[in-house]
Design a protein around this motif. Structure first.
Motif: not given
Length: 493
Positions: A114-122
């Motif tokens: 989930l952190f990585l998915l959110a990181c992809e959206r800056d």
């Protein structure tokens, strides 16, 4: 048309050049030229911002791991009503980050996803959280990349994370960058560099400045580090005991765990020290601080409290505190000592055996430990001689307490043991007699001779060697024996 005047310039008939010139020179108005049409505005083709479009797209579509994480039910916390999942699916990166934090304790893999998915959206905070987890997993290259991305976007905590993942030469720069951007941990770690780093880079006053900043930013560990720095003048910092005490009291008095109780325990040690011990603080005050530190979760303070409870004869309290510490630190010998001897003194030798056995394993230099373990095993009806025999062989010579080993192994009589306790030094003789009386009493108790055992326990107490384990143990046994030994004595004098 004859007789009508024209109503507009456009209705006049065509005329020749001579007539037109005549009209001008005669003062008649000349019609203006027709207006020039404005040029058409250029057509601008508008295209959606790819980054903005990406942010609004649903998240996790076709991603099996993400879908599995979404399917989990949250029964507590900020995401318990399912709104985080809904918003995250719809493309709200902040909700994905929040959901990841809610899942961190129960499902680390989901949290990282989930952190990585959110990181992809800056979502830069999510980038930092993902970097921390990746660093813990050993993937430092990817962790550094995520932390650097967020740090370049001025996320202070990410700069601190990048500093922790960087080589020594770049570490301080990143930590100070994190501090400048408002991350208290970055300030605290940078301060520690100026007190613990290379000797030529140490700067106590710089460390104090960074420590003050860390404390202002709410880093409670930084506040305690600053207090220690001021109390002892580490790294060349100017000592300020009053400021140190004030910082520690402020953090210690906070409700909840705060810094985990380290402030309270540190304050207790500081107040008990020679520098400010004259300020009216009593030993009872310092133990109250250690107790508060223990309640806030400070394991070292709990260890001290367990030993203190044992030494004061509060065996039940010692056991309760040690139970919590041993769960976290099973090899902490002092906790095995406090709980094992407390159980023995409360008449529960069988429960004492595992702790005493572990204590003897951890501290083979404690020459009396095999005697305590032997007593517990004998009273619990378990085999005991083999282990004591092995310990006796390691003991080697006949110096005290070796005669007690031979007595327990049946190679020395009771009378001979008491003779061995004689000593030219009156004080030393009392100490040896206190021990001998106690161990004879234990052997008699294991043999079922309760009244005879009580007599020897009374003799041990009568020596007045109150700081000895055997003295406290004898008092505890008399308390338990009750009628067999006359009026029960208190657990401590």
């Amino acid at each position: 048309m004859r007789g009508r005047r024209p109503t507009s310039w456009s209705s006049w008939p065509l005329v020749g050049p001579s007539l037109a010139l005549a009209l001008v020179t005669s003062g008649c108005p000349v019609p203006p030229p027709p207006p020039t049409p404005a040029p058409a505005a250029p057509v601008i083709e508008t295209r959606p911002d790819p980054a903005e479009a990406r942010k609004s797209r649903p998240i996790g579509v076709g991603d099996a791991q993400a879908e599995a994480c979404f399917a989990q039910e949250d029964t507590a916390g900020p995401c318990a009503d399912g709104h985080c999942v809904t918003r995250c699916r719809e493309g709200d990166a902040g909700a994905c980050h929040e959901l990841g934090r809610a899942r961190l304790a129960s499902d680390r893999a989901c949290a990282k996803k989930l952190f990585l998915l959110a990181c992809e959206r800056d979502q830069h905070g999510a980038c930092n959280d993902a970097a921390v987890l990746l660093g813990q997993d050993g993937d430092e290259t990817k962790a550094r990349g995520l932390a650097q991305h967020a740090c370049e976007a001025a996320h202070g905590a990410a700069c601190t994370t990048l500093g922790k993942l960087s080589e020594a030469t770049a570490r301080l720069t990143q930590l100070e960058r994190g501090c400048e951007l408002g991350d208290g941990e970055g300030c605290r770690l940078a301060a520690s560099h100026y007190t613990e780093g290379p000797p030529d880079e140490r700067d106590g006053q710089k460390a104090v400045e960074l420590g003050e900043r860390a404390c202002e930013l709410g880093d409670l560990t930084g506040c305690v580090d600053l207090a220690v720095l001021l109390a002892f003048g580490s790294g060349g910092a100017t000592r300020d005991l009053a400021r140190a005490e004030s910082l520690l009291r402020e953090v210690c008095n906070l409700d909840g765990p705060g810094d985990g109780g380290r402030s309270c325990s540190t304050l207790a040690l500081l107040l008990a020290g020679p520098a400010i011990a004259s300020g009216g603080t009593t030993p009872a005050d310092t133990w109250k601080l250690h107790d508060r530190a223990c309640q806030k979760g400070h394991v070292e303070a709990c260890a001290m409290m367990a030993q203190h409870h044992y030494s004061e004869g509060r065996y039940g309290d010692a056991i309760a505190v040690a139970d919590e510490v041993i769960d976290e630190l099973p090899d902490r010998w002092s906790m095995r000592y406090a709980r094992g001897l407390s159980l023995l003194n409360l008449g529960e030798p069988k429960r004492a055996i595992p702790d005493l056995a572990k204590l003897c394993e951890l501290r083979q230099d404690l020459e009396y430990c095999p005697l305590w373990l032997f007593s517990a095993r004998r009273r619990a009806g378990e085999p005991a001689e083999a282990a004591l025999e092995a310990a006796h062989r390691r003991l080697g010579d006949e110096a005290w307490p070796e005669p007690i080993f031979r007595f327990y192994l049946g190679r020395l009589s009771q009378r001979a043991l008491l003779t061995k306790a004689k000593d030219r030094d009156p004080r030393r003789q009392l100490e040896k007699e206190c021990e001998a009386y106690y161990y004879v009493g234990q052997e008699l108790l294991a043999a079922g001779q309760r009244k005879a055992a009580a007599g020897f326990f009374k003799k041990a107490v009568a020596t007045g060697i109150s700081e000895f384990i055997e003295y406290a143990g004898a008092g505890a046994e008399l308390h338990l024996l009750g009628a067999a030994g006359g009026e029960p004595l208190p657990l401590t004098p």
